[in-house]
Design a protein around this motif. Structure first.
Motif, PDB file in Angstrom:
ATOM      1  N   SER A   9      68.504  24.768  24.828  1.00 33.42           N
ATOM      2  CA  SER A   9      67.848  25.578  23.789  1.00 33.42           C
ATOM      3  C   SER A   9      66.902  26.602  24.396  1.00 33.42           C
ATOM      4  N   SER A  10      67.371  27.317  25.394  1.00 32.49           N
ATOM      5  CA  SER A  10      66.565  28.391  25.970  1.00 32.49           C
ATOM      6  C   SER A  10      66.430  29.533  24.961  1.00 32.49           C
ATOM      7  N   PRO A  11      65.256  30.161  24.838  1.00 30.86           N
ATOM      8  CA  PRO A  11      65.084  31.263  23.885  1.00 30.86           C
ATOM      9  C   PRO A  11      66.034  32.419  24.186  1.00 30.86           C
ATOM     10  N   PHE A  12      66.454  33.106  23.140  1.00 29.99           N
ATOM     11  CA  PHE A  12      67.350  34.251  23.299  1.00 29.99           C
ATOM     12  C   PHE A  12      66.680  35.360  24.109  1.00 29.99           C
ATOM     13  N   GLY A  13      65.451  35.684  23.774  1.00 33.64           N
ATOM     14  CA  GLY A  13      64.778  36.809  24.432  1.00 33.64           C
ATOM     15  C   GLY A  13      64.092  36.392  25.712  1.00 33.64           C
ATOM     16  N   LEU A  14      64.865  36.084  26.753  1.00 33.79           N
ATOM     17  CA  LEU A  14      64.289  35.605  28.006  1.00 33.79           C
ATOM     18  C   LEU A  14      64.433  36.607  29.142  1.00 33.79           C
ATOM     19  N   LEU A  15      65.663  37.098  29.421  1.00 32.27           N
ATOM     20  CA  LEU A  15      65.929  37.944  30.581  1.00 32.27           C
ATOM     21  C   LEU A  15      66.712  39.180  30.157  1.00 32.27           C
ATOM     22  N   ASN A  16      66.483  40.292  30.871  1.00 36.31           N
ATOM     23  CA  ASN A  16      67.356  41.449  30.665  1.00 36.31           C
ATOM     24  C   ASN A  16      68.692  41.194  31.351  1.00 36.31           C
ATOM     25  N   ASP A  17      69.651  42.118  31.192  1.00 33.89           N
ATOM     26  CA  ASP A  17      71.002  41.846  31.678  1.00 33.89           C
ATOM     27  C   ASP A  17      71.051  41.696  33.193  1.00 33.89           C
ATOM     28  N   GLU A  18      70.172  42.394  33.937  1.00 33.23           N
ATOM     29  CA  GLU A  18      70.131  42.205  35.385  1.00 33.23           C
ATOM     30  C   GLU A  18      69.711  40.782  35.744  1.00 33.23           C
ATOM     31  N   GLY A  19      68.764  40.237  34.970  1.00 31.68           N
ATOM     32  CA  GLY A  19      68.350  38.863  35.202  1.00 31.68           C
ATOM     33  C   GLY A  19      69.451  37.867  34.873  1.00 31.68           C
ATOM     34  N   VAL A  20      70.240  38.143  33.827  1.00 29.54           N
ATOM     35  CA  VAL A  20      71.356  37.266  33.489  1.00 29.54           C
ATOM     36  C   VAL A  20      72.384  37.275  34.619  1.00 29.54           C
ATOM     37  N   HIS A  21      72.679  38.456  35.166  1.00 33.74           N
ATOM     38  CA  HIS A  21      73.592  38.538  36.317  1.00 33.74           C
ATOM     39  C   HIS A  21      73.081  37.708  37.489  1.00 33.74           C
ATOM     40  N   PHE A  22      71.775  37.768  37.723  1.00 31.92           N
ATOM     41  CA  PHE A  22      71.189  37.062  38.856  1.00 31.92           C
ATOM     42  C   PHE A  22      71.330  35.550  38.711  1.00 31.92           C
ATOM     43  N   THR A  23      71.293  35.030  37.476  1.00 37.47           N
ATOM     44  CA  THR A  23      71.227  33.579  37.259  1.00 37.47           C
ATOM     45  C   THR A  23      72.553  32.938  36.881  1.00 37.47           C
ATOM     46  N   LYS A  24      73.598  33.718  36.635  1.00 31.95           N
ATOM     47  CA  LYS A  24      74.807  33.138  36.039  1.00 31.95           C
ATOM     48  C   LYS A  24      75.512  32.133  36.949  1.00 31.95           C
ATOM     49  N   ASP A  25      75.257  32.170  38.274  1.00 25.73           N
ATOM     50  CA  ASP A  25      75.957  31.269  39.187  1.00 25.73           C
ATOM     51  C   ASP A  25      75.245  29.939  39.397  1.00 25.73           C
ATOM     52  N   PHE A  26      73.957  29.829  39.031  1.00 24.05           N
ATOM     53  CA  PHE A  26      73.255  28.571  39.279  1.00 24.05           C
ATOM     54  C   PHE A  26      72.495  28.044  38.066  1.00 24.05           C
ATOM     55  N   VAL A  27      72.618  28.708  36.913  1.00 20.38           N
ATOM     56  CA  VAL A  27      71.943  28.264  35.694  1.00 20.38           C
ATOM     57  C   VAL A  27      72.984  28.007  34.612  1.00 20.38           C
ATOM     58  N   ILE A  28      72.918  26.844  33.979  1.00 24.16           N
ATOM     59  CA  ILE A  28      73.723  26.517  32.803  1.00 24.16           C
ATOM     60  C   ILE A  28      72.772  26.366  31.622  1.00 24.16           C
ATOM     61  N   SER A  29      72.940  27.209  30.620  1.00 24.39           N
ATOM     62  CA  SER A  29      72.082  27.190  29.434  1.00 24.39           C
ATOM     63  C   SER A  29      72.878  26.630  28.264  1.00 24.39           C
ATOM     64  N   VAL A  30      72.425  25.526  27.714  1.00 30.33           N
ATOM     65  CA  VAL A  30      73.162  24.808  26.673  1.00 30.33           C
ATOM     66  C   VAL A  30      72.645  25.209  25.295  1.00 30.33           C
ATOM     67  N   VAL A  31      73.574  25.571  24.410  1.00 31.94           N
ATOM     68  CA  VAL A  31      73.268  25.882  23.013  1.00 31.94           C
ATOM     69  C   VAL A  31      74.049  24.910  22.147  1.00 31.94           C
ATOM     70  N   VAL A  32      73.361  24.233  21.241  1.00 34.69           N
ATOM     71  CA  VAL A  32      74.015  23.250  20.374  1.00 34.69           C
ATOM     72  C   VAL A  32      74.075  23.805  18.950  1.00 34.69           C
ATOM     73  N   GLY A  33      75.302  24.006  18.466  1.00 35.66           N
ATOM     74  CA  GLY A  33      75.506  24.397  17.074  1.00 35.66           C
ATOM     75  C   GLY A  33      74.786  25.661  16.686  1.00 35.66           C
ATOM     76  N   LEU A  34      74.076  25.588  15.553  1.00 30.39           N
ATOM     77  CA  LEU A  34      73.368  26.736  14.992  1.00 30.39           C
ATOM     78  C   LEU A  34      71.875  26.676  15.286  1.00 30.39           C
TER      79      LEU A  34
END
Length: 593
Positions: free
Chosen positions: A430-455
């Motif tokens: 349940s990480s907040p939506f407004g956390l990182l800009n797209d460059e930050g998402v690129h940086f973290t996509k290989d070692f971070v798994i962010s879990v979203v459950v349902g709605l």
């Protein structure tokens, strides 16, 4: 909406908020009137008592006053029920009726409460100075109005968090929260009941879209297409995701343990609690070490494997722990989510701030969580917690986890530690939506798994989505001809009995007010984009901001454009959840589970 004006003051109630209170009060007075008249007619003996004539005059006067009051209150209820939320025209004479009614003392009481500091609940500021300012033109006036709105929101935050205690960062958090809230809601003249009615209308509108087979997703808030590709097989991430969730839950301490063990939780904790003792490596636990006991019991680990456990909580300072997990051969850093008013202020401090990472100057993140991640990172470095765990188990890898506020903080902390600990993995929930800009998402996509459950709402929550929700609520209120009291009564009915499966099409009409709220906001956003290159040493122009369609704003006056501050421009940087997203939801009925 707009707010009711009495005694040259704005009150945090609307002219359409008197339907049910006035009808209820009139009904009670009717019962009292019936009892008084019945006693006067049936009981003749009191006329013969000493002073009976005075009592008879009192009964007659009471009946007359009750009759007048009942008529006035029914008239108030009928008048308040006219029009709709954004069409107060049919209710324009309501203030005059309130002046002559017996409800006037309530407003006088509100004024007295305001004098002693309690009137913030209903009592608003004087509108005379504000109207004088609005009649003038120029950017100075706009800045002044913006400052007044920010000051009002700061006072509200201080009242709401009056029990938060003293904190070095408290004043800065109030200021930053007021900046964001004033920009989100400063242009709207609404009262709390308007917001409640807007949510009911929005829920009905979403149900209509579902009935028509339309998608509720908003294209503006989708992740960049290159980030939506699957980066690893699902079977490789499910197992650690399920396993490390217990750490993100255990760090909440004894409240979470008791909630999940209602029947025998206290019996399980009591034998391992240590009253009035100090445990090495534990900070700011209560006198009985209940939180430490709950963590050890929840995880099933040896107490010697708990390297560090802190429940210290201030603004931008969050509880966390470092534990050796011998089953998975990892060193786990778990960070707690929001559990106090201090954490709520951290959440609200949501504008973008550059994240200090070696070799990167293009990554921006949620400001409150950046400050919190700096606290966790500095604490880990200062006490050499990971080095100590590595001395015990040198072959173990580092894993960071957290939930909600702890999830966002865990992602940013893992980014800060990535250079020194390249094998680091991060599993967050349940990480907040407004956390990182797209460059930050690129940086973290290989070692971070962010879990979203349902709605779950938290992974969809950011300044931009809140602003969009506000615009949508205003739009459905503009198109609704239904009086507010009927909307709120319907909302109570739906909360008890559920939404209808088939919602009829709304009676769409032209907007009842011609106020160009959305046009002004869109022009301000365009101005933000033009001036973004002048802030933060020219680095903001490389980041994506709001991109509404071009509109012709030539009919708006020049004073509608307010020069944005650096804080406003940082608020318009689009932020996303970090890492690769694992969305867990219920399977459709027509598909395999």
């Amino acid at each position: 909406m707009p707010a009711l004006v009495l005694f040259n003051r704005k009150w945090r109630i609307g002219s359409d908020d008197f339907v049910l209170p006035a009808a209820w009060s009139a009904s009670i007075r009717c019962l009292v009137l019936i009892v008084a008249v019945t006693v006067y007619i049936t009981e003749h003996s009191f006329h013969e008592c000493p002073g009976g004539r005075i009592l008879a005059i009192f009964m007659i006067g009471l009946a007359v006053l009750l009759s007048i009051t009942i008529l006035l209150e029914f008239f108030i209820a009928i008048l308040s029920a006219q029009g709709s939320i954004l069409n107060p025209g049919p209710r324009k004479f309501l203030p005059f009726v309130l002046y002559i009614s017996e409800d006037l003392p309530l407003f006088v009481l509100g004024a007295l409460l305001h004098r002693f500091g309690g009137g913030w609940l209903l009592f608003g500021p004087s509108i005379k100075h504000e109207e004088e300012l609005r009649e003038r033109s120029g950017s100075h006036t706009a800045r002044h109005l913006r400052g007044v709105a920010k000051a009002n929101w700061k006072k509200r935050c201080q009242w709401l968090c009056c029990c938060a205690g003293k904190d070095d960062n408290l004043e800065a958090a109030y200021t930053e929260a007021a900046e964001i809230l004033s920009q989100l809601f400063g242009t709207l003249d609404v009262v709390p009941s308007d917001v409640a009615a807007g949510f009911v209308l929005m829920q009905l509108e979403q149900q209509r879209r579902i009935c028509r087979g339309e998608s509720l997703a908003h294209h503006r808030f989708s992740l960049p297409s290159e980030l939506l590709q699957r980066t690893s097989p699902l079977v490789d991430v499910i197992d650690p995701v399920v396993y490390y969730f217990k750490y993100s839950a255990a760090i909440y301490g004894w409240p979470f343990f008791m909630e999940t063990n209602l029947c025998c939780g206290s019996c399980q904790l009591f034998p391992i609690c240590r009253c009035f003792t100090c445990t090495g490596g534990t900070e700011n636990d209560n006198c009985c070490q209940c939180n430490t006991a709950a963590v050890v019991k929840s995880l099933g680990v040896d107490e010697d494997d708990v390297i560090f456990l802190s429940f210290h909580n201030k603004i931008f300072e969050i509880p966390f722990m470092v534990v050796i997990d011998r089953e998975r051969k990892t060193i786990v850093v778990a960070i707690r989510g929001s559990l106090s008013l201090k954490d709520a202020l951290t959440d609200v401090t949501a504008e973008a701030e550059r994240l200090d990472i070696t070799g990167r100057t293009d990554i921006y993140a949620h400001r409150g969580m950046v400050n919190t991640a700096k606290f966790v990172h500095n604490k880990i470095k200062e006490l050499q917690l990971l080095e100590e765990a590595k001395r015990i188990e040198p072959d173990f890898e580092v894993v960071i986890t957290g939930h909600s506020l702890g999830a966002g903080t865990a992602i940013l902390t893992s980014m800060m530690l990535k250079e020194e600990w390249p094998e680091i993995k991060c599993y967050v929930y349940s990480s907040p939506f407004g956390l990182l800009n797209d460059e930050g998402v690129h940086f973290t996509k290989d070692f971070v798994i962010s879990v979203v459950v349902g709605l779950d709402i938290i992974p969809r929550l950011s300044i931009l989505t809140l602003n969009d929700l506000k615009d949508q609520i205003v739009e459905v209120m503009q198109h609704s001809p239904t009086p507010k009291y009927r909307i709120l009564l319907g909302g109570c009915w739906y909360s008890l009995c559920g939404l209808p499966k088939l919602v009829p099409n709304a009676n769409v009409k032209s907007p009842l007010l011609g106020s160009p709220i959305k046009l002004i906001q869109e022009q301000q956003q365009q101005q933000h984009r033009r001036d973004a290159s002048n802030v933060e040493d020219g680095s903001l122009d490389a980041h994506r901001t709001n991109n509404p369609e071009e509109i012709d704003g030539s009919d708006l006056s020049a004073r509608s454009i307010i020069t944005p501050s650096p804080s406003e421009m940082r608020m318009n940087i689009e932020l996303y959840p970090g890492g690769s997203i694992l969305w867990i939801r219920d399977a459709d009925e027509d598909r395999p589970k």
